[in-house]
Design an enzyme around this catalytic site. Sequence first.
Site, PDB file in Angstrom:
ATOM      1  N   CYS A  46       2.386  19.570  -1.328  1.00 24.19           N
ATOM      2  CA  CYS A  46       3.724  19.693  -1.923  1.00 24.19           C
ATOM      3  C   CYS A  46       4.198  21.147  -2.029  1.00 24.19           C
ATOM      4  O   CYS A  46       5.358  21.395  -2.357  1.00 24.19           O
ATOM      5  CB  CYS A  46       3.754  19.026  -3.286  1.00 24.19           C
ATOM      6  SG  CYS A  46       3.197  17.320  -3.232  1.00 24.19           S
ATOM      7  N   HIS A  81       9.342  21.945  -6.967  1.00 25.13           N
ATOM      8  CA  HIS A  81       8.960  20.712  -6.273  1.00 25.13           C
ATOM      9  C   HIS A  81       9.282  19.521  -7.179  1.00 25.13           C
ATOM     10  O   HIS A  81       8.994  19.545  -8.384  1.00 25.13           O
ATOM     11  CB  HIS A  81       7.463  20.757  -5.941  1.00 25.13           C
ATOM     12  CG  HIS A  81       6.896  19.428  -5.588  1.00 25.13           C
ATOM     13  ND1 HIS A  81       7.491  18.582  -4.673  1.00 25.13           N
ATOM     14  CD2 HIS A  81       5.796  18.760  -6.052  1.00 25.13           C
ATOM     15  CE1 HIS A  81       6.771  17.472  -4.592  1.00 25.13           C
ATOM     16  NE2 HIS A  81       5.745  17.548  -5.415  1.00 25.13           N
ATOM     17  N   ASN A 105       9.471  11.546  -5.198  1.00 24.76           N
ATOM     18  CA  ASN A 105       8.639  12.706  -4.858  1.00 24.76           C
ATOM     19  C   ASN A 105       8.332  12.650  -3.365  1.00 24.76           C
ATOM     20  O   ASN A 105       7.609  11.771  -2.912  1.00 24.76           O
ATOM     21  CB  ASN A 105       7.354  12.644  -5.693  1.00 24.76           C
ATOM     22  CG  ASN A 105       6.374  13.773  -5.386  1.00 24.76           C
ATOM     23  OD1 ASN A 105       6.430  14.398  -4.334  1.00 24.76           O
ATOM     24  ND2 ASN A 105       5.453  14.018  -6.303  1.00 24.76           N
TER      25      ASN A 105
HETATM   26  O1  UT7 Z   1       3.460  15.953  -6.085  1.00 21.83           O
HETATM   27  C1  UT7 Z   1       2.152  16.433  -6.128  1.00 21.83           C
HETATM   28  C2  UT7 Z   1       1.764  16.836  -7.507  1.00 21.83           C
HETATM   29  N1  UT7 Z   1       1.775  15.676  -8.366  1.00 21.83           N
HETATM   30  C3  UT7 Z   1       2.260  15.751  -9.591  1.00 21.83           C
HETATM   31  O2  UT7 Z   1       2.727  16.781  -9.997  1.00 21.83           O
HETATM   32  C4  UT7 Z   1       2.186  14.492 -10.441  1.00 21.83           C
HETATM   33  C5  UT7 Z   1       1.828  14.841 -11.866  1.00 21.83           C
HETATM   34  N2  UT7 Z   1       1.570  13.668 -12.657  1.00 21.83           N
HETATM   35  C6  UT7 Z   1       2.518  12.780 -13.028  1.00 21.83           C
HETATM   36  O3  UT7 Z   1       3.671  12.946 -12.688  1.00 21.83           O
HETATM   37  C7  UT7 Z   1       2.122  11.651 -13.930  1.00 21.83           C
HETATM   38  O4  UT7 Z   1       0.816  11.872 -14.401  1.00 21.83           O
HETATM   39  C8  UT7 Z   1       2.208  10.253 -13.265  1.00 21.83           C
HETATM   40  C9  UT7 Z   1       3.657   9.894 -13.007  1.00 21.83           C
HETATM   41  C10 UT7 Z   1       1.433  10.234 -11.936  1.00 21.83           C
HETATM   42  C11 UT7 Z   1       1.614   9.204 -14.192  1.00 21.83           C
HETATM   43  O5  UT7 Z   1       2.263   9.269 -15.457  1.00 21.83           O
HETATM   44  P1  UT7 Z   1       1.440   9.426 -16.804  1.00 21.83           P
HETATM   45  O6  UT7 Z   1       2.439   9.462 -17.863  1.00 21.83           O
HETATM   46  O7  UT7 Z   1       0.533  10.594 -16.681  1.00 21.83           O
HETATM   47  O8  UT7 Z   1       0.631   8.087 -16.865  1.00 21.83           O
HETATM   48  P2  UT7 Z   1      -0.941   7.832 -16.894  1.00 21.83           P
HETATM   49  O9  UT7 Z   1      -1.459   7.726 -15.506  1.00 21.83           O
HETATM   50  O10 UT7 Z   1      -1.635   8.742 -17.835  1.00 21.83           O
HETATM   51  O11 UT7 Z   1      -0.961   6.414 -17.570  1.00 21.83           O
HETATM   52  C12 UT7 Z   1      -0.508   6.205 -18.932  1.00 21.83           C
HETATM   53  C13 UT7 Z   1      -0.368   4.724 -19.157  1.00 21.83           C
HETATM   54  C14 UT7 Z   1      -1.583   3.940 -18.701  1.00 21.83           C
HETATM   55  O12 UT7 Z   1      -1.717   2.811 -19.545  1.00 21.83           O
HETATM   56  P3  UT7 Z   1      -2.777   2.767 -20.736  1.00 21.83           P
HETATM   57  O13 UT7 Z   1      -4.112   2.983 -20.096  1.00 21.83           O
HETATM   58  O14 UT7 Z   1      -2.390   3.888 -21.653  1.00 21.83           O
HETATM   59  O15 UT7 Z   1      -2.598   1.421 -21.311  1.00 21.83           O
HETATM   60  C15 UT7 Z   1      -1.201   3.501 -17.321  1.00 21.83           C
HETATM   61  O16 UT7 Z   1      -1.896   2.343 -16.927  1.00 21.83           O
HETATM   62  O17 UT7 Z   1       0.741   4.248 -18.367  1.00 21.83           O
HETATM   63  C16 UT7 Z   1       0.282   3.225 -17.501  1.00 21.83           C
HETATM   64  N3  UT7 Z   1       1.026   3.321 -16.241  1.00 21.83           N
HETATM   65  C17 UT7 Z   1       2.148   2.615 -16.041  1.00 21.83           C
HETATM   66  N4  UT7 Z   1       2.829   1.770 -16.812  1.00 21.83           N
HETATM   67  C18 UT7 Z   1       3.947   1.227 -16.290  1.00 21.83           C
HETATM   68  C19 UT7 Z   1       0.744   4.051 -15.150  1.00 21.83           C
HETATM   69  N5  UT7 Z   1       1.675   3.855 -14.214  1.00 21.83           N
HETATM   70  C20 UT7 Z   1       2.544   2.959 -14.747  1.00 21.83           C
HETATM   71  C21 UT7 Z   1       3.720   2.376 -14.248  1.00 21.83           C
HETATM   72  N6  UT7 Z   1       4.382   1.526 -15.053  1.00 21.83           N
HETATM   73  N7  UT7 Z   1       4.193   2.623 -13.015  1.00 21.83           N
END
Ligand code: UT7
Length: 328
Positions: free
Chosen positions: A126, A250, A284
Amino acid sequence: MTDPRPTLRRPQGTTGTRILGVGSAQPDKIVTNDDLSQIMDTSDQWIRDRVGIIERRFAEKDELLVDFAVAAGTAALADAGVDPSEVDTVILPNCTMPSLIPNASAQVAARIGIPNPGAFDLNAACAGFCYGLGVASDLIKAGSSKKALVIGAEKLTDSVDPTDRANAIIFADGAGAAVVGAADEPGIGPVVWGSAGELVDLIYMRDHKYIYQEGQSVFRWATTQIAPIALQALAAAGLDPSDVDVLIPHQANLRIVEAIAKKLRAKGAREDMVVADDIKYSGNTSSASIPLALDHMRKAGTVKSGDLVLAVGFGAGLSYAGQAFVCP
Ligand code: UT7
Protein backbone atom coordinates in the site's frame (compact mmCIF):
# COMPACT_ATOMS: atom_id res chain seq x y z
CA MET A 1 49.83 14.46 -15.99
CA THR A 2 46.20 14.07 -17.01
CA ASP A 3 44.50 10.77 -16.40
CA PRO A 4 44.10 9.06 -19.82
CA ARG A 5 41.04 7.09 -18.74
CA PRO A 6 37.70 8.27 -20.20
CA THR A 7 35.39 10.19 -17.91
CA LEU A 8 31.66 9.70 -17.87
CA ARG A 9 29.55 12.62 -19.01
CA ARG A 10 27.80 14.48 -16.21
CA PRO A 11 24.12 13.47 -15.91
CA GLN A 12 21.83 15.60 -18.06
CA GLY A 13 19.13 15.72 -15.40
CA THR A 14 16.92 18.44 -14.05
CA THR A 15 16.55 20.16 -10.72
CA GLY A 16 12.77 19.94 -10.71
CA THR A 17 10.06 17.43 -11.55
CA ARG A 18 6.30 17.60 -11.40
CA ILE A 19 3.17 15.58 -11.95
CA LEU A 20 1.88 16.52 -15.41
CA GLY A 21 -1.44 14.67 -15.29
CA VAL A 22 -3.40 11.99 -13.47
CA GLY A 23 -6.04 9.41 -14.35
CA SER A 24 -7.88 6.49 -12.82
CA ALA A 25 -10.07 3.51 -13.62
CA GLN A 26 -12.41 1.36 -11.57
CA PRO A 27 -14.75 -1.53 -12.25
CA ASP A 28 -18.36 -0.60 -13.00
CA LYS A 29 -19.71 -3.02 -10.40
CA ILE A 30 -20.66 -1.21 -7.18
CA VAL A 31 -20.91 -3.35 -4.04
CA THR A 32 -22.67 -1.80 -1.06
CA ASN A 33 -22.32 -2.80 2.58
CA ASP A 34 -25.85 -4.20 2.42
CA ASP A 35 -24.80 -6.36 -0.54
CA LEU A 36 -21.99 -7.81 1.61
CA SER A 37 -24.26 -8.35 4.59
CA GLN A 38 -26.30 -10.69 2.38
CA ILE A 39 -23.33 -13.03 2.01
CA MET A 40 -21.43 -12.63 5.30
CA ASP A 41 -22.07 -11.82 8.93
CA THR A 42 -21.60 -8.04 8.82
CA SER A 43 -23.69 -4.87 8.68
CA ASP A 44 -23.75 -1.46 7.03
CA GLN A 45 -23.49 0.16 10.46
CA TRP A 46 -20.41 -1.87 11.54
CA ILE A 47 -18.55 -1.14 8.31
CA ARG A 48 -19.38 2.58 8.34
CA ASP A 49 -18.44 2.94 12.01
CA ARG A 50 -15.25 0.84 12.02
CA VAL A 51 -13.88 1.50 8.52
CA GLY A 52 -15.83 4.35 6.92
CA ILE A 53 -16.64 2.53 3.69
CA ILE A 54 -20.10 3.09 2.15
CA GLU A 55 -19.53 1.18 -1.08
CA ARG A 56 -16.64 -0.17 -3.14
CA ARG A 57 -15.98 -1.46 -6.68
CA PHE A 58 -15.36 -5.15 -7.44
CA ALA A 59 -13.98 -6.37 -10.75
CA GLU A 60 -15.71 -9.10 -12.71
CA LYS A 61 -13.79 -12.36 -13.30
CA ASP A 62 -12.68 -11.32 -16.78
CA GLU A 63 -11.57 -7.82 -15.73
CA LEU A 64 -7.88 -7.92 -14.86
CA LEU A 65 -5.39 -5.74 -13.01
CA VAL A 66 -3.69 -4.95 -16.31
CA ASP A 67 -7.00 -3.76 -17.83
CA PHE A 68 -7.48 -1.16 -15.10
CA ALA A 69 -3.81 -0.16 -15.36
CA VAL A 70 -4.14 0.42 -19.12
CA ALA A 71 -7.26 2.54 -18.65
CA ALA A 72 -5.77 4.62 -15.82
CA GLY A 73 -2.44 5.13 -17.61
CA THR A 74 -4.19 6.15 -20.85
CA ALA A 75 -6.36 8.64 -18.95
CA ALA A 76 -3.34 10.14 -17.17
CA LEU A 77 -1.49 10.66 -20.47
CA ALA A 78 -4.56 12.34 -21.98
CA ASP A 79 -4.87 14.56 -18.91
CA ALA A 80 -1.20 15.53 -19.18
CA GLY A 81 -1.42 16.09 -22.94
CA VAL A 82 1.54 13.73 -23.31
CA ASP A 83 1.77 11.38 -26.28
CA PRO A 84 2.60 7.74 -25.37
CA SER A 85 5.70 7.98 -27.56
CA GLU A 86 7.20 10.55 -25.17
CA VAL A 87 7.20 8.14 -22.21
CA ASP A 88 10.44 6.23 -21.62
CA THR A 89 9.72 4.67 -18.20
CA VAL A 90 6.70 2.79 -16.84
CA ILE A 91 6.59 1.90 -13.15
CA LEU A 92 3.69 -0.23 -11.98
CA PRO A 93 3.31 -0.48 -8.21
CA ASN A 94 1.06 -3.43 -7.30
CA CYS A 95 0.91 -6.45 -5.03
CA THR A 96 -1.82 -8.52 -6.69
CA MET A 97 -0.51 -9.32 -10.18
CA PRO A 98 -1.47 -13.00 -10.56
CA SER A 99 1.79 -13.92 -12.31
CA LEU A 100 5.29 -13.06 -11.07
CA ILE A 101 6.43 -13.32 -14.70
CA PRO A 102 5.44 -11.74 -16.93
CA ASN A 103 5.17 -8.57 -14.90
CA ALA A 104 2.33 -6.13 -15.52
CA SER A 105 4.29 -3.04 -16.58
CA ALA A 106 5.69 -4.18 -19.95
CA GLN A 107 2.37 -5.49 -21.29
CA VAL A 108 0.48 -2.46 -19.96
CA ALA A 109 2.96 -0.14 -21.68
CA ALA A 110 2.56 -2.03 -24.96
CA ARG A 111 -1.23 -1.84 -24.78
CA ILE A 112 -1.09 1.90 -24.08
CA GLY A 113 1.18 2.28 -27.12
CA ILE A 114 4.35 3.32 -25.31
CA PRO A 115 7.20 2.12 -27.52
CA ASN A 116 9.80 -0.01 -25.65
CA PRO A 117 10.02 1.85 -22.34
CA GLY A 118 12.00 0.73 -19.33
CA ALA A 119 9.22 -1.04 -17.46
CA PHE A 120 9.07 -2.68 -14.07
CA ASP A 121 6.59 -3.60 -11.37
CA LEU A 122 7.26 -2.34 -7.86
CA ASN A 123 5.93 -4.09 -4.79
CA ALA A 124 5.79 -1.97 -1.67
CA ALA A 125 2.15 -2.96 -1.08
CA CYS A 126 0.00 0.00 0.00
CA ALA A 127 3.05 2.29 0.06
CA GLY A 128 3.73 1.41 -3.60
CA PHE A 129 2.48 4.55 -5.29
CA CYS A 130 4.62 6.88 -3.16
CA TYR A 131 7.64 4.61 -3.73
CA GLY A 132 6.98 4.67 -7.48
CA LEU A 133 6.49 8.43 -7.61
CA GLY A 134 9.77 8.89 -5.72
CA VAL A 135 11.67 6.61 -8.08
CA ALA A 136 10.17 8.27 -11.17
CA SER A 137 11.01 11.75 -9.93
CA ASP A 138 14.59 10.79 -9.07
CA LEU A 139 15.16 8.99 -12.39
CA ILE A 140 14.19 12.19 -14.18
CA LYS A 141 16.35 14.37 -11.91
CA ALA A 142 19.30 12.04 -12.55
CA GLY A 143 18.84 12.22 -16.32
CA SER A 144 17.93 8.52 -16.72
CA SER A 145 14.37 9.28 -17.84
CA LYS A 146 12.55 12.17 -19.47
CA LYS A 147 8.94 11.23 -18.83
CA ALA A 148 7.67 8.46 -16.59
CA LEU A 149 4.25 6.91 -16.08
CA VAL A 150 3.51 5.57 -12.59
CA ILE A 151 0.43 3.35 -12.35
CA GLY A 152 -0.78 1.89 -9.06
CA ALA A 153 -3.14 -0.97 -9.93
CA GLU A 154 -4.75 -3.77 -7.96
CA LYS A 155 -7.29 -6.53 -8.21
CA LEU A 156 -7.48 -7.30 -4.51
CA THR A 157 -10.72 -9.25 -4.74
CA ASP A 158 -8.73 -12.20 -6.18
CA SER A 159 -6.63 -12.20 -3.00
CA VAL A 160 -9.30 -11.94 -0.34
CA ASP A 161 -10.94 -14.90 1.35
CA PRO A 162 -14.65 -14.11 0.91
CA THR A 163 -15.33 -15.73 4.29
CA ASP A 164 -12.83 -13.48 6.11
CA ARG A 165 -15.20 -10.66 6.98
CA ALA A 166 -12.55 -8.26 8.31
CA ASN A 167 -10.69 -8.24 4.97
CA ALA A 168 -13.56 -8.92 2.57
CA ILE A 169 -15.27 -5.66 3.50
CA ILE A 170 -12.25 -3.37 3.10
CA PHE A 171 -10.35 -4.38 -0.02
CA ALA A 172 -11.44 -3.44 -3.56
CA ASP A 173 -10.19 -3.05 -7.12
CA GLY A 174 -8.98 -0.20 -9.34
CA ALA A 175 -6.02 1.77 -10.67
CA GLY A 176 -4.68 5.31 -10.53
CA ALA A 177 -1.83 6.84 -12.53
CA ALA A 178 0.39 9.90 -12.75
CA VAL A 179 2.62 11.20 -15.53
CA VAL A 180 5.89 12.65 -14.22
CA GLY A 181 8.15 15.02 -16.15
CA ALA A 182 10.85 17.66 -15.76
CA ALA A 183 10.10 21.13 -14.43
CA ASP A 184 12.03 24.35 -13.88
CA GLU A 185 10.79 24.57 -10.29
CA PRO A 186 10.56 21.60 -7.92
CA GLY A 187 7.01 20.20 -7.97
CA ILE A 188 7.65 16.88 -6.23
CA GLY A 189 9.47 16.82 -2.91
CA PRO A 190 11.99 14.16 -1.89
CA VAL A 191 10.44 10.84 -0.97
CA VAL A 192 10.80 9.87 2.67
CA TRP A 193 10.56 6.11 2.89
CA GLY A 194 11.34 3.23 5.17
CA SER A 195 10.32 -0.17 6.39
CA ALA A 196 9.71 -2.13 9.56
CA GLY A 197 10.56 -5.65 8.42
CA GLU A 198 10.46 -7.00 11.96
CA LEU A 199 6.67 -6.59 11.68
CA VAL A 200 6.50 -8.73 8.51
CA ASP A 201 3.96 -11.12 10.03
CA LEU A 202 1.31 -8.43 10.51
CA ILE A 203 0.21 -8.53 6.84
CA TYR A 204 1.05 -11.21 4.33
CA MET A 205 -0.14 -13.18 1.35
CA ARG A 206 1.79 -16.42 1.01
CA ASP A 207 1.90 -18.53 -2.17
CA HIS A 208 -0.48 -16.13 -3.93
CA LYS A 209 -3.30 -17.19 -1.64
CA TYR A 210 -5.32 -14.86 0.53
CA ILE A 211 -4.31 -11.72 2.42
CA TYR A 212 -3.95 -12.16 6.15
CA GLN A 213 -3.58 -9.18 8.46
CA GLU A 214 -3.60 -8.57 12.16
CA GLY A 215 -5.94 -5.65 11.72
CA GLN A 216 -5.72 -4.09 15.15
CA SER A 217 -1.90 -4.23 15.28
CA VAL A 218 -1.62 -2.66 11.83
CA PHE A 219 -4.19 -0.06 12.87
CA ARG A 220 -2.14 0.89 15.96
CA TRP A 221 1.08 1.04 13.94
CA ALA A 222 -0.50 3.22 11.25
CA THR A 223 -2.10 5.64 13.69
CA THR A 224 1.14 6.14 15.65
CA GLN A 225 4.00 5.78 13.13
CA ILE A 226 2.74 7.35 9.91
CA ALA A 227 2.02 10.99 10.82
CA PRO A 228 5.70 11.51 11.77
CA ILE A 229 6.72 10.18 8.33
CA ALA A 230 4.36 12.66 6.67
CA LEU A 231 5.94 15.46 8.73
CA GLN A 232 9.43 14.31 7.68
CA ALA A 233 8.35 14.36 4.03
CA LEU A 234 7.18 17.95 4.46
CA ALA A 235 10.42 18.97 6.16
CA ALA A 236 12.42 17.29 3.38
CA ALA A 237 10.64 19.57 0.90
CA GLY A 238 11.30 22.64 3.06
CA LEU A 239 7.63 23.01 3.95
CA ASP A 240 5.60 23.48 7.12
CA PRO A 241 2.37 21.68 8.08
CA SER A 242 0.48 24.95 7.53
CA ASP A 243 1.51 24.85 3.84
CA VAL A 244 -0.48 21.67 3.16
CA ASP A 245 -3.69 22.25 1.19
CA VAL A 246 -4.58 18.60 0.74
CA LEU A 247 -3.68 15.47 2.72
CA ILE A 248 -3.94 12.12 0.95
CA PRO A 249 -3.02 9.22 3.23
CA HIS A 250 -3.37 5.70 1.88
CA GLN A 251 -7.09 4.93 2.09
CA ALA A 252 -6.84 1.96 4.46
CA ASN A 253 -9.49 2.90 6.98
CA LEU A 254 -11.19 6.27 7.44
CA ARG A 255 -10.34 6.20 11.16
CA ILE A 256 -6.63 5.91 10.29
CA VAL A 257 -6.95 8.78 7.80
CA GLU A 258 -8.63 10.96 10.43
CA ALA A 259 -6.04 10.04 13.08
CA ILE A 260 -3.19 11.10 10.76
CA ALA A 261 -4.97 14.37 9.92
CA LYS A 262 -5.52 15.08 13.62
CA LYS A 263 -1.84 14.55 14.39
CA LEU A 264 -0.80 16.87 11.55
CA ARG A 265 -3.24 19.54 12.75
CA ALA A 266 -1.73 19.26 16.22
CA LYS A 267 1.59 20.15 14.53
CA GLY A 268 0.20 23.19 12.71
CA ALA A 269 -1.70 21.88 9.69
CA ARG A 270 -4.70 24.08 8.92
CA GLU A 271 -8.26 23.25 9.93
CA ASP A 272 -9.29 23.89 6.32
CA MET A 273 -6.75 21.35 5.01
CA VAL A 274 -8.73 19.03 2.71
CA VAL A 275 -8.41 15.40 3.80
CA ALA A 276 -9.01 12.63 1.28
CA ASP A 277 -11.91 10.32 2.16
CA ASP A 278 -12.10 8.42 -1.12
CA ILE A 279 -12.26 5.15 0.83
CA LYS A 280 -15.97 5.89 1.38
CA TYR A 281 -16.75 5.04 -2.25
CA SER A 282 -13.64 3.19 -3.43
CA GLY A 283 -12.67 0.96 -0.49
CA ASN A 284 -9.03 0.11 0.18
CA THR A 285 -7.27 -0.34 -3.18
CA SER A 286 -3.70 -0.62 -1.86
CA SER A 287 -1.19 0.83 -4.42
CA ALA A 288 -4.03 2.48 -6.31
CA SER A 289 -5.67 4.34 -3.44
CA ILE A 290 -3.62 7.56 -3.43
CA PRO A 291 -3.75 8.32 -7.19
CA LEU A 292 -7.41 7.21 -7.30
CA ALA A 293 -8.22 9.67 -4.53
CA LEU A 294 -6.21 12.44 -6.22
CA ASP A 295 -7.97 11.93 -9.54
CA HIS A 296 -11.43 11.81 -7.95
CA MET A 297 -10.74 14.92 -5.87
CA ARG A 298 -9.48 16.85 -8.89
CA LYS A 299 -12.59 15.91 -10.84
CA ALA A 300 -14.81 16.89 -7.89
CA GLY A 301 -12.98 20.22 -7.58
CA THR A 302 -11.88 19.62 -3.97
CA VAL A 303 -8.25 19.77 -5.13
CA LYS A 304 -7.18 22.46 -7.55
CA SER A 305 -4.23 22.93 -9.84
CA GLY A 306 -1.34 24.38 -7.84
CA ASP A 307 -2.54 23.02 -4.48
CA LEU A 308 0.15 21.59 -2.23
CA VAL A 309 -0.60 17.91 -1.65
CA LEU A 310 0.96 15.69 1.02
CA ALA A 311 0.69 11.95 0.29
CA VAL A 312 1.70 9.10 2.57
CA GLY A 313 1.36 5.38 1.95
CA PHE A 314 1.80 2.48 4.38
CA GLY A 315 1.15 -1.23 4.51
CA ALA A 316 2.60 -4.73 4.17
CA GLY A 317 6.32 -5.15 4.64
CA LEU A 318 5.70 -3.25 6.73
CA SER A 319 6.70 -0.37 4.47
CA TYR A 320 5.88 3.29 4.20
CA ALA A 321 6.66 6.34 2.03
CA GLY A 322 5.48 9.89 1.61
CA GLN A 323 6.18 13.07 -0.30
CA ALA A 324 4.78 16.53 -0.96
CA PHE A 325 3.83 17.50 -4.51
CA VAL A 326 2.05 20.20 -6.42
CA CYS A 327 -1.30 19.20 -7.91
CA PRO A 328 -1.28 19.39 -11.73
O1 UT7 B 1 -4.05 -1.33 3.64
C1 UT7 B 1 -2.97 -1.97 4.25
C2 UT7 B 1 -2.86 -1.62 5.69
N1 UT7 B 1 -4.04 -2.08 6.39
C3 UT7 B 1 -4.62 -1.33 7.31
O2 UT7 B 1 -4.19 -0.24 7.56
C4 UT7 B 1 -5.82 -1.92 8.03
C5 UT7 B 1 -5.78 -1.57 9.49
N2 UT7 B 1 -6.80 -2.26 10.24
C6 UT7 B 1 -8.12 -2.01 10.13
O3 UT7 B 1 -8.52 -1.16 9.36
C7 UT7 B 1 -9.06 -2.74 11.03
O4 UT7 B 1 -8.32 -3.42 12.01
C8 UT7 B 1 -10.00 -3.73 10.30
C9 UT7 B 1 -10.99 -2.97 9.45
C10 UT7 B 1 -9.19 -4.69 9.41
C11 UT7 B 1 -10.78 -4.55 11.31
O5 UT7 B 1 -11.47 -3.68 12.20
P1 UT7 B 1 -11.31 -3.80 13.78
O6 UT7 B 1 -12.14 -2.74 14.33
O7 UT7 B 1 -9.86 -3.77 14.12
O8 UT7 B 1 -11.93 -5.20 14.07
P2 UT7 B 1 -11.29 -6.50 14.73
O9 UT7 B 1 -10.67 -7.34 13.67
O10 UT7 B 1 -10.48 -6.18 15.93
O11 UT7 B 1 -12.59 -7.20 15.26
C12 UT7 B 1 -13.41 -6.61 16.29
C13 UT7 B 1 -14.72 -7.36 16.34
C14 UT7 B 1 -14.53 -8.87 16.37
O12 UT7 B 1 -15.60 -9.43 17.12
P3 UT7 B 1 -15.42 -9.89 18.63
O13 UT7 B 1 -14.33 -10.92 18.61
O14 UT7 B 1 -15.03 -8.65 19.38
O15 UT7 B 1 -16.74 -10.43 18.99
C15 UT7 B 1 -14.66 -9.25 14.93
O16 UT7 B 1 -15.07 -10.59 14.78
O17 UT7 B 1 -15.45 -7.07 15.14
C16 UT7 B 1 -15.74 -8.29 14.47
N3 UT7 B 1 -15.69 -8.04 13.02
C17 UT7 B 1 -16.79 -7.71 12.33
N4 UT7 B 1 -18.05 -7.52 12.70
C18 UT7 B 1 -18.93 -7.19 11.73
C19 UT7 B 1 -14.63 -8.11 12.20
N5 UT7 B 1 -15.01 -7.81 10.95
C20 UT7 B 1 -16.34 -7.58 11.02
C21 UT7 B 1 -17.29 -7.22 10.04
N6 UT7 B 1 -18.56 -7.03 10.44
N7 UT7 B 1 -16.98 -7.07 8.74
